[in-house]
Design a protein around this motif. Structure first.
Motif, PDB file in Angstrom:
ATOM      1  N   ALA A  16       0.822  -1.205   0.000  1.00  0.00           N
ATOM      2  CA  ALA A  16       0.000   0.000   0.000  1.00  0.00           C
ATOM      3  C   ALA A  16       0.857   1.257   0.000  1.00  0.00           C
ATOM      4  O   ALA A  16       0.341   2.346   0.132  1.00  0.00           O
ATOM      5  N   GLY A  17       2.156   1.129  -0.141  1.00  0.00           N
ATOM      6  CA  GLY A  17       3.038   2.283  -0.131  1.00  0.00           C
ATOM      7  C   GLY A  17       2.618   3.351  -1.127  1.00  0.00           C
ATOM      8  O   GLY A  17       2.143   3.043  -2.200  1.00  0.00           O
ATOM      9  N   ASP A  18       2.767   4.606  -0.761  1.00  0.00           N
ATOM     10  CA  ASP A  18       2.331   5.723  -1.596  1.00  0.00           C
ATOM     11  C   ASP A  18       3.279   5.916  -2.771  1.00  0.00           C
ATOM     12  O   ASP A  18       4.443   5.598  -2.714  1.00  0.00           O
ATOM     13  N   SER A  19       2.745   6.401  -3.851  1.00  0.00           N
ATOM     14  CA  SER A  19       3.544   6.869  -4.974  1.00  0.00           C
ATOM     15  C   SER A  19       2.906   8.172  -5.412  1.00  0.00           C
ATOM     16  O   SER A  19       1.733   8.404  -5.159  1.00  0.00           O
ATOM     17  N   HIS A  20       3.671   9.008  -6.069  1.00  0.00           N
ATOM     18  CA  HIS A  20       3.146  10.308  -6.492  1.00  0.00           C
ATOM     19  C   HIS A  20       1.930  10.130  -7.392  1.00  0.00           C
ATOM     20  O   HIS A  20       0.904  10.770  -7.210  1.00  0.00           O
ATOM     21  N   LEU A  21       2.034   9.238  -8.376  1.00  0.00           N
ATOM     22  CA  LEU A  21       0.938   9.007  -9.308  1.00  0.00           C
ATOM     23  C   LEU A  21      -0.297   8.454  -8.591  1.00  0.00           C
ATOM     24  O   LEU A  21      -1.406   8.946  -8.784  1.00  0.00           O
ATOM     25  N   ALA A  22      -0.114   7.436  -7.768  1.00  0.00           N
ATOM     26  CA  ALA A  22      -1.245   6.854  -7.042  1.00  0.00           C
ATOM     27  C   ALA A  22      -1.862   7.884  -6.103  1.00  0.00           C
ATOM     28  O   ALA A  22      -3.082   7.957  -5.970  1.00  0.00           O
ATOM     29  N   GLY A  23      -1.034   8.710  -5.467  1.00  0.00           N
ATOM     30  CA  GLY A  23      -1.551   9.736  -4.554  1.00  0.00           C
ATOM     31  C   GLY A  23      -2.410  10.763  -5.271  1.00  0.00           C
ATOM     32  O   GLY A  23      -3.485  11.138  -4.798  1.00  0.00           O
ATOM     33  N   ALA A  24      -1.974  11.215  -6.448  1.00  0.00           N
ATOM     34  CA  ALA A  24      -2.752  12.188  -7.218  1.00  0.00           C
ATOM     35  C   ALA A  24      -4.064  11.566  -7.693  1.00  0.00           C
ATOM     36  O   ALA A  24      -5.122  12.202  -7.649  1.00  0.00           O
ATOM     37  N   ARG A  25      -4.006  10.327  -8.139  1.00  0.00           N
ATOM     38  CA  ARG A  25      -5.229   9.654  -8.587  1.00  0.00           C
ATOM     39  C   ARG A  25      -6.184   9.411  -7.418  1.00  0.00           C
ATOM     40  O   ARG A  25      -7.396   9.517  -7.569  1.00  0.00           O
ATOM     41  N   LEU A  26      -5.632   9.087  -6.253  1.00  0.00           N
ATOM     42  CA  LEU A  26      -6.463   8.870  -5.079  1.00  0.00           C
ATOM     43  C   LEU A  26      -7.198  10.151  -4.693  1.00  0.00           C
ATOM     44  O   LEU A  26      -8.393  10.116  -4.393  1.00  0.00           O
ATOM     45  N   ARG A  27      -6.517  11.274  -4.737  1.00  0.00           N
ATOM     46  CA  ARG A  27      -7.172  12.553  -4.417  1.00  0.00           C
ATOM     47  C   ARG A  27      -8.317  12.834  -5.385  1.00  0.00           C
ATOM     48  O   ARG A  27      -9.402  13.247  -4.977  1.00  0.00           O
ATOM     49  N   GLN A  28      -8.088  12.574  -6.684  1.00  0.00           N
ATOM     50  CA  GLN A  28      -9.151  12.791  -7.667  1.00  0.00           C
ATOM     51  C   GLN A  28     -10.305  11.818  -7.439  1.00  0.00           C
ATOM     52  O   GLN A  28     -11.471  12.203  -7.510  1.00  0.00           O
ATOM     53  N   LEU A  29      -9.996  10.569  -7.162  1.00  0.00           N
ATOM     54  CA  LEU A  29     -11.034   9.565  -6.933  1.00  0.00           C
ATOM     55  C   LEU A  29     -11.909   9.949  -5.741  1.00  0.00           C
ATOM     56  O   LEU A  29     -13.138   9.875  -5.810  1.00  0.00           O
ATOM     57  N   LYS A  30     -11.286  10.408  -4.677  1.00  0.00           N
ATOM     58  CA  LYS A  30     -12.056  10.803  -3.495  1.00  0.00           C
ATOM     59  C   LYS A  30     -12.855  12.079  -3.741  1.00  0.00           C
ATOM     60  O   LYS A  30     -13.974  12.216  -3.264  1.00  0.00           O
ATOM     61  N   LYS A  31     -12.284  13.018  -4.492  1.00  0.00           N
ATOM     62  CA  LYS A  31     -12.949  14.299  -4.731  1.00  0.00           C
ATOM     63  C   LYS A  31     -14.057  14.186  -5.773  1.00  0.00           C
ATOM     64  O   LYS A  31     -15.168  14.671  -5.568  1.00  0.00           O
ATOM     65  N   GLU A  32     -13.761  13.542  -6.912  1.00  0.00           N
ATOM     66  CA  GLU A  32     -14.687  13.510  -8.049  1.00  0.00           C
ATOM     67  C   GLU A  32     -15.530  12.235  -8.126  1.00  0.00           C
ATOM     68  O   GLU A  32     -16.523  12.200  -8.838  1.00  0.00           O
ATOM     69  N   GLY A  33     -15.082  11.178  -7.455  1.00  0.00           N
ATOM     70  CA  GLY A  33     -15.792   9.908  -7.536  1.00  0.00           C
ATOM     71  C   GLY A  33     -15.350   9.053  -8.707  1.00  0.00           C
ATOM     72  O   GLY A  33     -15.884   7.980  -8.934  1.00  0.00           O
ATOM     73  N   PHE A  34     -14.391   9.530  -9.481  1.00  0.00           N
ATOM     74  CA  PHE A  34     -13.844   8.765 -10.604  1.00  0.00           C
ATOM     75  C   PHE A  34     -12.437   9.255 -10.874  1.00  0.00           C
ATOM     76  O   PHE A  34     -12.030  10.322 -10.446  1.00  0.00           O
ATOM     77  N   VAL A  35     -11.706   8.445 -11.581  1.00  0.00           N
ATOM     78  CA  VAL A  35     -10.389   8.839 -12.073  1.00  0.00           C
ATOM     79  C   VAL A  35     -10.260   8.280 -13.480  1.00  0.00           C
ATOM     80  O   VAL A  35     -10.667   7.157 -13.749  1.00  0.00           O
ATOM     81  N   ARG A  36      -9.769   9.095 -14.380  1.00  0.00           N
ATOM     82  CA  ARG A  36      -9.599   8.662 -15.768  1.00  0.00           C
ATOM     83  C   ARG A  36      -8.142   8.271 -15.980  1.00  0.00           C
ATOM     84  O   ARG A  36      -7.227   9.031 -15.679  1.00  0.00           O
ATOM     85  N   ILE A  37      -7.957   7.072 -16.521  1.00  0.00           N
ATOM     86  CA  ILE A  37      -6.625   6.583 -16.835  1.00  0.00           C
ATOM     87  C   ILE A  37      -6.643   6.239 -18.321  1.00  0.00           C
ATOM     88  O   ILE A  37      -7.416   5.395 -18.756  1.00  0.00           O
ATOM     89  N   ASP A  38      -5.828   6.927 -19.093  1.00  0.00           N
ATOM     90  CA  ASP A  38      -5.885   6.795 -20.544  1.00  0.00           C
ATOM     91  C   ASP A  38      -5.214   5.536 -21.080  1.00  0.00           C
ATOM     92  O   ASP A  38      -5.523   5.095 -22.173  1.00  0.00           O
ATOM     93  N   ASN A  39      -4.285   4.960 -20.350  1.00  0.00           N
ATOM     94  CA  ASN A  39      -3.585   3.786 -20.868  1.00  0.00           C
ATOM     95  C   ASN A  39      -3.486   2.739 -19.766  1.00  0.00           C
ATOM     96  O   ASN A  39      -2.776   2.935 -18.786  1.00  0.00           O
ATOM     97  N   TRP A  40      -4.179   1.621 -19.960  1.00  0.00           N
ATOM     98  CA  TRP A  40      -4.160   0.528 -18.984  1.00  0.00           C
ATOM     99  C   TRP A  40      -3.085  -0.503 -19.334  1.00  0.00           C
ATOM    100  O   TRP A  40      -2.952  -1.502 -18.638  1.00  0.00           O
TER     101      TRP A  40
END
Length: 143
Positions: A16-40
């Motif tokens: 569960a260690g933090d990463s910059h990318l995961a942290g930014a996506r987590l903030r968006q997920l909590k704020k907006e209820g979704f996160v868009r990832i263009d390349n899986w």
């Protein structure tokens, strides 16, 4: 094929260690209820072939659904360490994969024939849905 209830974090061997990318996506997920990832990291052409095979050769009008289709092309997604980290941070525990659903909406489908096209709440608590569009989708349309 992926067995139901596969654990993202076990498959990707991440913590569960933090990463910059995961942290930014987590903030968006909590704020907006979704996160868009263009390349899986998925081969979309191969996934499209698997989806077409799951849907069969029937004429594609209206709405078609197939549950738990065999989609081996999803493996890179299920083994994605950054996604596993994001989900672990969001849930506080390792996430579990419960399967998939292939959904095809023809051009004849609109709000009057598919009420879920309107905003709706599934009452799913803290479960997450992941959508992979096989065609370009505009903000005001569908594939």
């Amino acid at each position: 094929d992926h067995s139901p209830r596969s654990c993202f974090c076990t498959m990707s061997r991440t913590t569960a260690g933090d990463s910059h990318l995961a942290g930014a996506r987590l903030r968006q997920l909590k704020k907006e209820g979704f996160v868009r990832i263009d390349n899986w990291g998925i081969d979309v052409a191969k996934l499209t072939q698997e989806v077409n095979a799951a849907l069969g050769r029937r004429r594609r009008t209206g709405i078609q659904q197939v549950y738990r289709a065999s989609l081996p092309s999803l493996r890179p997604l299920l083994e994605d360490a950054d996604l596993a980290r994001l989900l672990h941070m969001y849930f506080g525990v390792p996430a579990r994969y419960d399967g998939n659903m292939v959904l095809h909406l023809s051009h004849s489908v609109d709000e009057s024939t598919y009420t879920s096209a309107l905003w709706h709440h599934d009452g799913c608590g803290r479960r997450l849905k992941l959508f992979i569009f096989l065609h370009n989708v505009s903000r005001r349309g569908h594939p």
